[in-house]
Design an enzyme around this catalytic site. Structure first.
Site, PDB file in Angstrom:
ATOM      1  N   TYR A 192       0.772  -1.254   0.000  1.00 10.49           N
ATOM      2  CA  TYR A 192       0.000   0.000   0.000  1.00 10.49           C
ATOM      3  C   TYR A 192       0.799   1.299   0.000  1.00 10.49           C
ATOM      4  O   TYR A 192       0.221   2.365  -0.162  1.00 10.49           O
ATOM      5  CB  TYR A 192      -0.975  -0.021   1.182  1.00 10.49           C
ATOM      6  CG  TYR A 192      -1.999  -1.127   1.026  1.00 10.49           C
ATOM      7  CD1 TYR A 192      -2.966  -1.043   0.040  1.00 10.49           C
ATOM      8  CD2 TYR A 192      -1.953  -2.262   1.816  1.00 10.49           C
ATOM      9  CE1 TYR A 192      -3.888  -2.055  -0.150  1.00 10.49           C
ATOM     10  CE2 TYR A 192      -2.877  -3.289   1.645  1.00 10.49           C
ATOM     11  CZ  TYR A 192      -3.840  -3.183   0.661  1.00 10.49           C
ATOM     12  OH  TYR A 192      -4.739  -4.193   0.470  1.00 10.49           O
ATOM     13  N   PHE A 248      -9.240  -4.768  10.679  1.00 10.16           N
ATOM     14  CA  PHE A 248     -10.454  -4.486   9.929  1.00 10.16           C
ATOM     15  C   PHE A 248     -10.182  -4.605   8.440  1.00 10.16           C
ATOM     16  O   PHE A 248      -9.048  -4.724   8.013  1.00 10.16           O
ATOM     17  CB  PHE A 248     -11.062  -3.122  10.274  1.00 10.16           C
ATOM     18  CG  PHE A 248     -10.240  -1.914   9.864  1.00 10.16           C
ATOM     19  CD1 PHE A 248     -10.404  -1.336   8.616  1.00 10.16           C
ATOM     20  CD2 PHE A 248      -9.320  -1.346  10.731  1.00 10.16           C
ATOM     21  CE1 PHE A 248      -9.658  -0.211   8.247  1.00 10.16           C
ATOM     22  CE2 PHE A 248      -8.582  -0.237  10.370  1.00 10.16           C
ATOM     23  CZ  PHE A 248      -8.736   0.338   9.134  1.00 10.16           C
TER      24      PHE A 248
END
Ligand SMILES: CC(C)(COP(=O)(O)OP(=O)(O)OC[C@H]1O[C@@H](n2cnc3c(N)ncnc32)[C@H](O)[C@@H]1OP(=O)(O)O)[C@@H](O)C(=O)NCCC(=O)NCCS
Length: 493
Positions: A195, A493
Protein backbone atom coordinates in the site's frame (compact mmCIF):
# COMPACT_ATOMS: atom_id res chain seq x y z
CA UNK A 1 -7.04 -6.78 5.16
CA UNK A 2 -8.33 -9.48 7.39
CA UNK A 3 -11.82 -8.69 8.33
CA UNK A 4 -12.69 -8.09 11.88
CA UNK A 5 -14.40 -5.11 13.21
CA UNK A 6 -13.65 -1.76 14.48
CA UNK A 7 -14.10 1.50 16.84
CA UNK A 8 -14.02 5.24 17.97
CA UNK A 9 -15.88 8.33 18.67
CA UNK A 10 -14.41 10.38 21.38
CA UNK A 11 -15.41 11.50 24.81
CA UNK A 12 -15.09 15.13 23.78
CA UNK A 13 -16.25 14.94 20.25
CA UNK A 14 -18.96 12.41 19.67
CA UNK A 15 -20.28 12.57 16.15
CA UNK A 16 -17.34 14.63 14.90
CA UNK A 17 -17.33 12.52 11.77
CA UNK A 18 -21.06 12.90 11.32
CA UNK A 19 -20.71 14.62 8.00
CA UNK A 20 -19.76 11.43 6.22
CA UNK A 21 -22.04 9.04 7.97
CA UNK A 22 -24.89 7.85 5.88
CA UNK A 23 -28.42 8.80 6.73
CA UNK A 24 -29.81 6.06 4.53
CA UNK A 25 -32.60 3.86 5.72
CA UNK A 26 -30.67 0.65 6.25
CA UNK A 27 -29.35 -0.65 9.54
CA UNK A 28 -27.18 1.69 11.54
CA UNK A 29 -26.16 -0.71 14.20
CA UNK A 30 -22.49 0.16 13.92
CA UNK A 31 -22.46 3.91 13.77
CA UNK A 32 -25.29 4.32 16.22
CA UNK A 33 -23.63 1.96 18.62
CA UNK A 34 -20.92 4.36 19.58
CA UNK A 35 -23.00 7.47 19.99
CA UNK A 36 -23.93 8.60 23.48
CA UNK A 37 -27.37 7.49 24.46
CA UNK A 38 -30.04 9.58 22.80
CA UNK A 39 -27.73 11.21 20.26
CA UNK A 40 -28.18 10.98 16.51
CA UNK A 41 -25.74 11.94 13.83
CA UNK A 42 -26.95 15.44 13.13
CA UNK A 43 -25.02 16.34 10.03
CA UNK A 44 -25.38 13.10 8.14
CA UNK A 45 -24.12 13.16 4.60
CA UNK A 46 -26.67 14.16 1.99
CA UNK A 47 -26.19 10.96 0.00
CA UNK A 48 -25.90 7.33 0.97
CA UNK A 49 -22.25 6.37 0.59
CA UNK A 50 -23.25 2.74 0.19
CA UNK A 51 -25.18 3.29 -2.99
CA UNK A 52 -23.69 6.38 -4.63
CA UNK A 53 -22.41 5.71 -8.17
CA UNK A 54 -19.14 3.86 -8.57
CA UNK A 55 -15.97 5.70 -9.51
CA UNK A 56 -16.16 6.38 -13.23
CA UNK A 57 -12.41 6.14 -13.95
CA UNK A 58 -12.20 2.67 -12.41
CA UNK A 59 -15.37 1.61 -14.21
CA UNK A 60 -13.90 2.70 -17.55
CA UNK A 61 -10.41 1.29 -17.05
CA UNK A 62 -11.67 -2.09 -15.83
CA UNK A 63 -14.37 -2.10 -18.48
CA UNK A 64 -11.68 -1.70 -21.14
CA UNK A 65 -10.28 -5.00 -19.85
CA UNK A 66 -13.65 -6.74 -20.15
CA UNK A 67 -14.37 -6.47 -16.43
CA UNK A 68 -17.40 -5.01 -14.74
CA UNK A 69 -16.82 -2.87 -11.66
CA UNK A 70 -20.05 -2.57 -9.72
CA UNK A 71 -21.72 -2.03 -6.37
CA UNK A 72 -23.03 -5.07 -4.56
CA UNK A 73 -26.43 -4.73 -2.93
CA UNK A 74 -26.01 -6.43 0.43
CA UNK A 75 -29.78 -6.92 0.64
CA UNK A 76 -29.56 -9.16 -2.45
CA UNK A 77 -28.52 -12.36 -0.71
CA UNK A 78 -27.43 -14.24 -3.80
CA UNK A 79 -25.19 -11.37 -4.94
CA UNK A 80 -23.78 -10.71 -1.50
CA UNK A 81 -23.16 -14.37 -0.69
CA UNK A 82 -21.22 -14.80 -3.94
CA UNK A 83 -19.20 -11.69 -3.08
CA UNK A 84 -18.51 -13.06 0.40
CA UNK A 85 -17.42 -16.36 -1.09
CA UNK A 86 -14.79 -14.56 -3.20
CA UNK A 87 -13.66 -12.47 -0.25
CA UNK A 88 -13.29 -15.49 2.06
CA UNK A 89 -11.48 -17.44 -0.61
CA UNK A 90 -8.92 -14.68 -1.22
CA UNK A 91 -8.13 -14.45 2.48
CA UNK A 92 -7.87 -18.24 2.76
CA UNK A 93 -10.84 -18.48 5.11
CA UNK A 94 -13.11 -21.54 4.99
CA UNK A 95 -16.26 -21.23 2.92
CA UNK A 96 -18.74 -19.33 5.13
CA UNK A 97 -21.65 -21.24 6.61
CA UNK A 98 -25.17 -19.83 6.62
CA UNK A 99 -24.71 -18.59 10.18
CA UNK A 100 -21.55 -16.71 9.15
CA UNK A 101 -23.31 -15.25 6.14
CA UNK A 102 -26.14 -13.99 8.30
CA UNK A 103 -23.61 -12.14 10.40
CA UNK A 104 -21.70 -10.85 7.37
CA UNK A 105 -24.87 -9.56 5.73
CA UNK A 106 -25.52 -7.45 8.82
CA UNK A 107 -21.96 -6.20 9.04
CA UNK A 108 -21.54 -5.41 5.36
CA UNK A 109 -24.90 -3.66 5.17
CA UNK A 110 -22.98 -0.84 6.90
CA UNK A 111 -20.42 -0.63 4.13
CA UNK A 112 -19.97 0.25 0.53
CA UNK A 113 -19.38 -3.13 -1.07
CA UNK A 114 -17.87 -3.43 -4.54
CA UNK A 115 -17.07 -6.38 -6.78
CA UNK A 116 -15.28 -6.77 -10.09
CA UNK A 117 -16.90 -9.33 -12.38
CA UNK A 118 -15.57 -11.29 -15.35
CA UNK A 119 -18.45 -12.55 -17.48
CA UNK A 120 -16.12 -15.09 -19.12
CA UNK A 121 -15.13 -16.83 -15.89
CA UNK A 122 -16.55 -20.21 -14.84
CA UNK A 123 -18.67 -18.52 -12.14
CA UNK A 124 -19.55 -15.09 -13.56
CA UNK A 125 -21.70 -14.34 -10.50
CA UNK A 126 -18.65 -14.60 -8.21
CA UNK A 127 -16.48 -11.48 -8.36
CA UNK A 128 -12.83 -11.77 -9.32
CA UNK A 129 -12.00 -8.84 -7.03
CA UNK A 130 -13.56 -7.34 -3.92
CA UNK A 131 -13.32 -4.23 -1.78
CA UNK A 132 -15.45 -2.72 0.97
CA UNK A 133 -15.22 0.62 2.71
CA UNK A 134 -17.04 2.90 5.10
CA UNK A 135 -16.73 6.29 6.76
CA UNK A 136 -15.71 6.25 10.37
CA UNK A 137 -13.70 8.17 12.93
CA UNK A 138 -10.03 7.70 13.73
CA UNK A 139 -9.07 8.74 17.25
CA UNK A 140 -6.34 11.34 17.44
CA UNK A 141 -3.96 12.42 20.20
CA UNK A 142 -6.06 14.55 22.52
CA UNK A 143 -9.20 12.44 22.27
CA UNK A 144 -10.97 13.82 19.20
CA UNK A 145 -11.72 11.77 16.09
CA UNK A 146 -10.99 12.76 12.54
CA UNK A 147 -13.16 11.86 9.55
CA UNK A 148 -11.64 8.79 7.99
CA UNK A 149 -12.39 6.27 5.27
CA UNK A 150 -11.76 2.66 6.24
CA UNK A 151 -10.85 0.31 3.40
CA UNK A 152 -11.14 -3.44 3.78
CA UNK A 153 -11.72 -6.70 1.89
CA UNK A 154 -9.21 -5.80 -0.85
CA UNK A 155 -8.79 -8.98 -2.83
CA UNK A 156 -8.12 -10.15 -6.36
CA UNK A 157 -8.59 -13.77 -7.42
CA UNK A 158 -5.41 -15.75 -8.09
CA UNK A 159 -6.63 -16.13 -11.68
CA UNK A 160 -6.68 -12.35 -12.19
CA UNK A 161 -3.73 -11.11 -10.13
CA UNK A 162 -1.08 -8.64 -11.27
CA UNK A 163 -3.11 -7.06 -14.01
CA UNK A 164 -3.68 -3.79 -12.21
CA UNK A 165 -7.10 -4.63 -10.74
CA UNK A 166 -6.12 -3.82 -7.16
CA UNK A 167 -4.55 -0.59 -8.35
CA UNK A 168 -7.81 0.43 -10.03
CA UNK A 169 -9.72 -0.38 -6.82
CA UNK A 170 -7.32 1.42 -4.50
CA UNK A 171 -7.13 4.56 -6.60
CA UNK A 172 -10.93 4.65 -6.79
CA UNK A 173 -11.16 4.25 -3.00
CA UNK A 174 -9.02 7.36 -2.55
CA UNK A 175 -11.33 9.34 -4.81
CA UNK A 176 -14.37 7.97 -2.97
CA UNK A 177 -12.78 8.93 0.36
CA UNK A 178 -12.18 12.49 -0.82
CA UNK A 179 -15.73 12.72 -2.17
CA UNK A 180 -17.00 11.62 1.25
CA UNK A 181 -14.97 14.36 2.94
CA UNK A 182 -12.51 12.08 4.72
CA UNK A 183 -9.25 13.63 5.92
CA UNK A 184 -7.49 10.27 5.83
CA UNK A 185 -7.98 6.81 4.41
CA UNK A 186 -6.87 3.85 6.51
CA UNK A 187 -6.52 0.11 6.47
CA UNK A 188 -4.79 -2.86 8.03
CA UNK A 189 -2.56 -4.80 5.68
CA UNK A 190 -1.84 -8.47 5.10
CA UNK A 191 1.51 -7.55 3.53
CA UNK A 192 3.57 -4.45 4.18
CA UNK A 193 4.69 -4.00 0.57
CA UNK A 194 1.34 -3.38 -1.08
CA UNK A 195 0.00 0.00 0.00
CA UNK A 196 2.92 2.41 0.17
CA UNK A 197 2.54 3.07 -3.56
CA UNK A 198 -0.87 4.59 -2.85
CA UNK A 199 0.47 6.86 -0.09
CA UNK A 200 -0.42 4.70 2.93
CA UNK A 201 2.13 4.31 5.68
CA UNK A 202 2.33 2.62 9.10
CA UNK A 203 0.82 4.93 11.72
CA UNK A 204 0.33 2.69 14.77
CA UNK A 205 2.07 -0.52 15.79
CA UNK A 206 0.90 -3.51 17.76
CA UNK A 207 2.59 -6.52 19.33
CA UNK A 208 1.90 -9.90 20.88
CA UNK A 209 2.64 -9.95 24.61
CA UNK A 210 3.50 -13.25 26.27
CA UNK A 211 3.44 -13.51 30.04
CA UNK A 212 5.09 -16.44 31.79
CA UNK A 213 2.35 -17.20 34.27
CA UNK A 214 4.68 -18.86 36.81
CA UNK A 215 6.93 -15.79 37.01
CA UNK A 216 4.11 -13.26 37.02
CA UNK A 217 3.74 -11.91 40.54
CA UNK A 218 1.65 -8.78 40.77
CA UNK A 219 3.39 -5.78 42.32
CA UNK A 220 1.05 -3.06 41.10
CA UNK A 221 -1.54 -1.29 43.21
CA UNK A 222 -4.82 -2.91 44.12
CA UNK A 223 -7.73 -1.53 42.13
CA UNK A 224 -10.44 0.15 44.18
CA UNK A 225 -13.18 -1.80 42.41
CA UNK A 226 -13.42 -5.48 41.56
CA UNK A 227 -13.59 -7.84 38.61
CA UNK A 228 -16.46 -10.22 37.87
CA UNK A 229 -16.54 -13.23 35.59
CA UNK A 230 -19.64 -12.69 33.49
CA UNK A 231 -21.63 -14.31 30.73
CA UNK A 232 -20.17 -12.81 27.52
CA UNK A 233 -23.67 -12.09 26.20
CA UNK A 234 -24.32 -9.87 29.21
CA UNK A 235 -21.71 -7.43 27.87
CA UNK A 236 -23.51 -6.85 24.60
CA UNK A 237 -25.45 -3.87 26.00
CA UNK A 238 -22.71 -2.07 27.89
CA UNK A 239 -19.70 -2.94 25.75
CA UNK A 240 -20.23 -0.27 23.05
CA UNK A 241 -20.26 2.53 25.56
CA UNK A 242 -17.18 1.17 27.35
CA UNK A 243 -15.32 0.71 24.10
CA UNK A 244 -16.15 4.23 23.00
CA UNK A 245 -14.63 5.61 26.18
CA UNK A 246 -11.62 3.32 25.88
CA UNK A 247 -11.01 4.42 22.32
CA UNK A 248 -11.08 8.12 23.18
CA UNK A 249 -8.10 7.54 25.50
CA UNK A 250 -5.97 6.10 22.73
CA UNK A 251 -4.99 7.58 19.38
CA UNK A 252 -5.13 5.18 16.45
CA UNK A 253 -8.40 3.40 17.19
CA UNK A 254 -11.25 3.38 14.67
CA UNK A 255 -15.01 3.26 15.22
CA UNK A 256 -15.97 -0.29 16.03
CA UNK A 257 -19.02 -1.90 14.61
CA UNK A 258 -21.39 -4.22 16.37
CA UNK A 259 -20.16 -7.10 14.28
CA UNK A 260 -16.84 -7.02 16.04
CA UNK A 261 -18.31 -7.36 19.48
CA UNK A 262 -20.49 -10.23 18.42
CA UNK A 263 -17.39 -12.06 17.22
CA UNK A 264 -15.28 -11.16 20.25
CA UNK A 265 -18.02 -12.25 22.63
CA UNK A 266 -18.72 -15.47 20.75
CA UNK A 267 -22.28 -14.43 19.86
CA UNK A 268 -22.20 -15.05 16.11
CA UNK A 269 -22.44 -18.81 16.51
CA UNK A 270 -22.93 -19.28 20.26
CA UNK A 271 -23.06 -23.08 20.13
CA UNK A 272 -19.78 -23.55 18.26
CA UNK A 273 -16.84 -24.92 20.23
CA UNK A 274 -14.94 -21.65 19.79
CA UNK A 275 -17.79 -19.55 21.13
CA UNK A 276 -18.47 -21.83 24.08
CA UNK A 277 -14.82 -21.40 25.10
CA UNK A 278 -15.11 -17.60 25.35
CA UNK A 279 -14.86 -16.27 28.89
CA UNK A 280 -15.48 -12.67 29.84
CA UNK A 281 -14.31 -10.57 32.74
CA UNK A 282 -15.72 -7.16 33.64
CA UNK A 283 -14.24 -4.55 35.94
CA UNK A 284 -16.60 -2.45 38.08
CA UNK A 285 -15.25 0.58 39.92
CA UNK A 286 -15.72 1.21 43.62
CA UNK A 287 -19.20 2.59 42.87
CA UNK A 288 -20.20 -0.57 41.02
CA UNK A 289 -20.00 1.10 37.60
CA UNK A 290 -18.56 -1.06 34.78
CA UNK A 291 -15.33 0.48 33.47
CA UNK A 292 -13.91 -2.22 31.23
CA UNK A 293 -13.95 -5.82 30.10
CA UNK A 294 -11.86 -8.46 28.41
CA UNK A 295 -12.80 -11.61 26.52
CA UNK A 296 -10.43 -14.59 26.50
CA UNK A 297 -10.08 -18.30 25.85
CA UNK A 298 -7.91 -20.97 27.42
CA UNK A 299 -6.68 -23.76 25.20
CA UNK A 300 -4.84 -26.75 26.63
CA UNK A 301 -3.87 -30.32 26.04
CA UNK A 302 -5.32 -32.99 28.35
CA UNK A 303 -3.75 -32.88 31.83
CA UNK A 304 -1.52 -29.96 30.96
CA UNK A 305 -1.80 -26.32 31.96
CA UNK A 306 -3.25 -24.17 29.23
CA UNK A 307 -2.53 -20.98 27.31
CA UNK A 308 -4.84 -18.09 28.02
CA UNK A 309 -5.20 -15.95 24.90
CA UNK A 310 -7.08 -12.72 24.46
CA UNK A 311 -7.31 -10.15 21.74
CA UNK A 312 -9.78 -7.78 23.26
CA UNK A 313 -9.39 -5.74 26.42
CA UNK A 314 -11.27 -2.46 26.63
CA UNK A 315 -10.51 -0.23 29.60
CA UNK A 316 -12.11 3.15 30.13
CA UNK A 317 -9.88 3.92 33.14
CA UNK A 318 -6.36 3.06 34.30
CA UNK A 319 -7.84 1.16 37.24
CA UNK A 320 -9.82 -1.00 34.84
CA UNK A 321 -6.78 -1.65 32.66
CA UNK A 322 -4.71 -2.76 35.64
CA UNK A 323 -7.44 -4.85 37.23
CA UNK A 324 -8.24 -6.68 33.99
CA UNK A 325 -4.59 -7.44 33.32
CA UNK A 326 -4.22 -8.66 36.87
CA UNK A 327 -7.17 -11.01 36.61
CA UNK A 328 -5.83 -12.41 33.34
CA UNK A 329 -2.25 -12.97 34.51
CA UNK A 330 -3.43 -14.59 37.75
CA UNK A 331 -5.68 -17.26 36.20
CA UNK A 332 -4.49 -20.63 37.52
CA UNK A 333 -3.73 -23.84 35.67
CA UNK A 334 -2.24 -21.74 32.89
CA UNK A 335 1.39 -21.60 31.73
CA UNK A 336 1.17 -18.59 29.51
CA UNK A 337 -1.03 -15.54 29.08
CA UNK A 338 -0.93 -14.23 25.54
CA UNK A 339 -2.32 -10.83 24.55
CA UNK A 340 -2.69 -10.27 20.82
CA UNK A 341 -2.59 -6.86 19.15
CA UNK A 342 -1.43 -5.16 22.31
CA UNK A 343 -0.09 -1.64 22.49
CA UNK A 344 3.65 -0.97 22.34
CA UNK A 345 3.35 0.95 25.61
CA UNK A 346 1.50 -1.47 27.86
CA UNK A 347 2.01 -0.63 31.54
CA UNK A 348 2.29 -4.35 32.36
CA UNK A 349 6.09 -4.53 32.86
CA UNK A 350 5.68 -1.94 35.62
CA UNK A 351 2.97 -3.97 37.33
CA UNK A 352 4.87 -7.22 37.77
CA UNK A 353 7.54 -8.07 40.26
CA UNK A 354 9.60 -9.62 37.46
CA UNK A 355 9.32 -7.65 34.23
CA UNK A 356 11.23 -10.45 32.48
CA UNK A 357 8.14 -12.58 32.86
CA UNK A 358 7.05 -10.71 29.73
CA UNK A 359 8.22 -11.35 26.20
CA UNK A 360 7.08 -9.43 23.16
CA UNK A 361 7.01 -10.62 19.58
CA UNK A 362 5.18 -9.89 16.35
CA UNK A 363 5.91 -6.23 16.97
CA UNK A 364 5.13 -4.35 13.80
CA UNK A 365 3.03 -2.04 11.70
CA UNK A 366 -0.68 -2.45 12.18
CA UNK A 367 -2.73 0.64 11.29
CA UNK A 368 -1.87 2.21 7.93
CA UNK A 369 -2.93 5.78 7.24
CA UNK A 370 -3.09 7.75 4.00
CA UNK A 371 -3.42 11.50 4.53
CA UNK A 372 -5.78 13.15 2.05
CA UNK A 373 -6.39 16.52 3.70
CA UNK A 374 -3.46 17.65 5.86
CA UNK A 375 -5.31 20.70 7.20
CA UNK A 376 -8.15 18.62 8.61
CA UNK A 377 -5.93 15.74 9.70
CA UNK A 378 -3.38 17.88 11.52
CA UNK A 379 -6.01 20.26 12.88
CA UNK A 380 -7.88 17.46 14.61
CA UNK A 381 -5.09 16.40 16.94
CA UNK A 382 -3.60 17.96 20.02
CA UNK A 383 0.14 18.50 19.79
CA UNK A 384 2.70 17.74 22.45
CA UNK A 385 3.94 21.33 22.81
CA UNK A 386 3.49 24.82 21.43
CA UNK A 387 5.46 26.12 18.46
CA UNK A 388 5.35 26.87 14.76
CA UNK A 389 6.39 24.60 11.96
CA UNK A 390 6.14 24.48 8.19
CA UNK A 391 5.59 21.15 6.46
CA UNK A 392 6.39 20.97 2.77
CA UNK A 393 4.56 17.82 1.72
CA UNK A 394 5.17 15.93 -1.49
CA UNK A 395 2.29 13.75 -2.65
CA UNK A 396 2.70 12.14 -6.07
CA UNK A 397 -1.08 11.67 -6.28
CA UNK A 398 -1.67 15.31 -5.39
CA UNK A 399 -4.18 15.01 -2.54
CA UNK A 400 -1.91 16.18 0.28
CA UNK A 401 0.61 18.08 -1.82
CA UNK A 402 1.49 21.58 -0.65
CA UNK A 403 3.04 23.67 2.06
CA UNK A 404 1.29 23.73 5.42
CA UNK A 405 1.91 25.98 8.39
CA UNK A 406 1.17 24.86 11.92
CA UNK A 407 0.83 27.34 14.73
CA UNK A 408 0.41 25.42 17.92
CA UNK A 409 -0.54 27.16 21.13
CA UNK A 410 0.76 26.15 24.53
CA UNK A 411 -2.21 23.85 25.13
CA UNK A 412 -1.42 21.85 22.00
CA UNK A 413 -4.23 23.19 19.82
CA UNK A 414 -3.14 23.92 16.27
CA UNK A 415 -4.10 26.40 13.60
CA UNK A 416 -3.21 24.71 10.33
CA UNK A 417 -3.09 26.61 7.04
CA UNK A 418 -2.22 25.62 3.56
CA UNK A 419 0.07 28.45 2.54
CA UNK A 420 0.97 27.32 -0.97
CA UNK A 421 -0.66 25.12 -3.49
CA UNK A 422 1.44 22.40 -4.86
CA UNK A 423 3.46 23.43 -7.84
CA UNK A 424 3.74 20.70 -10.41
CA UNK A 425 6.29 18.03 -9.77
CA UNK A 426 8.96 19.64 -11.94
CA UNK A 427 8.72 22.88 -9.98
CA UNK A 428 8.48 21.17 -6.64
CA UNK A 429 12.15 21.75 -5.99
CA UNK A 430 14.33 24.56 -4.94
CA UNK A 431 12.47 27.78 -5.71
CA UNK A 432 9.45 27.07 -3.56
CA UNK A 433 11.48 25.45 -0.85
CA UNK A 434 14.04 28.19 -0.58
CA UNK A 435 11.27 30.76 -0.25
CA UNK A 436 9.87 28.74 2.64
CA UNK A 437 12.99 28.31 4.63
CA UNK A 438 12.37 26.58 7.91
CA UNK A 439 10.38 23.51 8.65
CA UNK A 440 10.50 20.07 7.16
CA UNK A 441 10.23 18.54 3.72
CA UNK A 442 8.58 15.17 3.70
CA UNK A 443 6.43 12.86 1.65
CA UNK A 444 2.78 12.04 2.27
CA UNK A 445 3.79 8.65 3.66
CA UNK A 446 6.06 10.23 6.24
CA UNK A 447 3.27 12.62 7.17
CA UNK A 448 0.98 9.62 7.78
CA UNK A 449 3.58 7.97 9.99
CA UNK A 450 4.19 11.00 12.21
CA UNK A 451 0.51 12.04 12.33
CA UNK A 452 -0.47 10.10 15.45
CA UNK A 453 2.97 10.23 17.07
CA UNK A 454 3.99 6.67 16.23
CA UNK A 455 7.43 7.68 15.01
CA UNK A 456 9.46 10.82 15.69
CA UNK A 457 10.20 13.04 12.68
CA UNK A 458 13.88 12.93 13.69
CA UNK A 459 13.93 9.16 13.32
CA UNK A 460 12.59 9.46 9.80
CA UNK A 461 15.23 12.14 9.18
CA UNK A 462 17.90 9.67 10.28
CA UNK A 463 16.44 7.30 7.72
CA UNK A 464 16.74 10.03 5.08
CA UNK A 465 12.98 10.27 4.67
CA UNK A 466 12.37 13.66 6.28
CA UNK A 467 14.53 16.69 5.52
CA UNK A 468 15.13 19.63 7.77
CA UNK A 469 15.11 22.93 5.90
CA UNK A 470 16.46 24.94 8.81
CA UNK A 471 18.36 23.98 11.91
CA UNK A 472 16.11 23.34 14.89
CA UNK A 473 12.97 22.38 12.94
CA UNK A 474 13.34 18.69 13.65
CA UNK A 475 13.58 19.34 17.35
CA UNK A 476 10.43 21.45 17.20
CA UNK A 477 8.68 18.77 15.13
CA UNK A 478 9.64 16.04 17.57
CA UNK A 479 8.16 18.03 20.46
CA UNK A 480 5.01 18.91 18.55
CA UNK A 481 4.17 15.47 17.19
CA UNK A 482 4.90 13.56 20.39
CA UNK A 483 1.81 11.82 21.76
CA UNK A 484 1.46 11.21 25.48
CA UNK A 485 0.09 7.77 24.67
CA UNK A 486 1.51 5.65 21.87
CA UNK A 487 -1.03 5.21 19.09
CA UNK A 488 -2.59 1.78 19.07
CA UNK A 489 -5.19 -0.01 16.98
CA UNK A 490 -6.54 -2.99 18.89
CA UNK A 491 -8.36 -4.79 16.07
CA UNK A 492 -8.07 -5.90 12.46
CA UNK A 493 -10.45 -4.49 9.93
C1 LIG B 1 -2.77 -7.97 -2.85
C2 LIG B 1 -3.69 -8.18 -4.06
C3 LIG B 1 -5.02 -7.53 -3.76
C4 LIG B 1 -3.04 -7.50 -5.26
O1 LIG B 1 -3.94 -7.53 -6.36
P1 LIG B 1 -3.43 -7.35 -7.89
O2 LIG B 1 -4.61 -7.06 -8.71
O3 LIG B 1 -2.59 -8.50 -8.22
O4 LIG B 1 -2.52 -6.06 -7.77
P2 LIG B 1 -2.16 -5.08 -9.00
O5 LIG B 1 -1.89 -5.91 -10.22
O6 LIG B 1 -3.17 -4.02 -9.15
O7 LIG B 1 -0.83 -4.47 -8.47
C5 LIG B 1 -0.70 -3.09 -8.12
C6 LIG B 1 0.69 -2.89 -7.66
O8 LIG B 1 0.90 -3.56 -6.42
C7 LIG B 1 1.95 -4.49 -6.52
N1 LIG B 1 1.56 -5.64 -5.71
C8 LIG B 1 0.43 -6.35 -5.84
N2 LIG B 1 0.39 -7.29 -4.91
C9 LIG B 1 1.50 -7.18 -4.18
C10 LIG B 1 2.03 -7.89 -3.09
N3 LIG B 1 1.38 -8.92 -2.55
N4 LIG B 1 3.21 -7.49 -2.58
C11 LIG B 1 3.88 -6.45 -3.14
N5 LIG B 1 3.42 -5.74 -4.18
C12 LIG B 1 2.25 -6.12 -4.70
C13 LIG B 1 2.08 -4.81 -7.98
O9 LIG B 1 3.38 -5.24 -8.29
C14 LIG B 1 1.73 -3.48 -8.61
O10 LIG B 1 2.84 -2.61 -8.53
P3 LIG B 1 3.02 -1.37 -9.55
O11 LIG B 1 1.67 -1.03 -10.10
O12 LIG B 1 3.56 -0.29 -8.68
O13 LIG B 1 3.97 -1.85 -10.58
C15 LIG B 1 -3.88 -9.68 -4.35
O14 LIG B 1 -2.62 -10.26 -4.50
C16 LIG B 1 -4.62 -10.45 -3.29
O15 LIG B 1 -5.84 -10.57 -3.36
N6 LIG B 1 -3.92 -11.02 -2.29
C17 LIG B 1 -4.58 -11.86 -1.28
C18 LIG B 1 -5.47 -11.05 -0.35
C19 LIG B 1 -4.71 -9.89 0.25
O16 LIG B 1 -3.65 -10.06 0.84
N7 LIG B 1 -5.25 -8.70 0.09
C20 LIG B 1 -4.70 -7.50 0.66
C21 LIG B 1 -5.48 -7.23 1.87
S1 LIG B 1 -4.71 -6.08 2.95
Amino acid sequence: MPRVGVASGSAQDHGVHARIVSSGGARHEASALWLPRGRRYAGAMPFDFRSSPVDRAAEVSLGARGLEYRLVDTADHAAFDAWSQADNLAFHHPRPREIDLEHERRVFAERRVIGVYDSTSARPDVPVATVSSWPTGLSMPGGRSVDAWAVSSVSVAPTHRRRGIARALMEAELRDAVAAGAAVAMLTATEATIYGRFGYSPAARAATVHVDRRRARWSGPDAPGRTHLVDPASLREIAPQLVRRAVARTPGEVDRWGGLLDRVLGLVDPESAGSRAVRAVRYDDEHGEPQGFAAYRVTRNPNEPGVLEFDFLAAATDDAERALWRTLVEVDFVDEVRGLLRSVDEPLPWLLDDPRAIAVDHLGDHLWVRVLDPVAALGSRRFGAGGTLTLDVDDPLGYAHGVFELEVSGDGRAEVRKVEDAPDASAAGSSRRSRRAGGLRLGVRELGSILLGDVAPSLLARAGRVHESSAGSLEVADRLFRSARAPHLSIWF
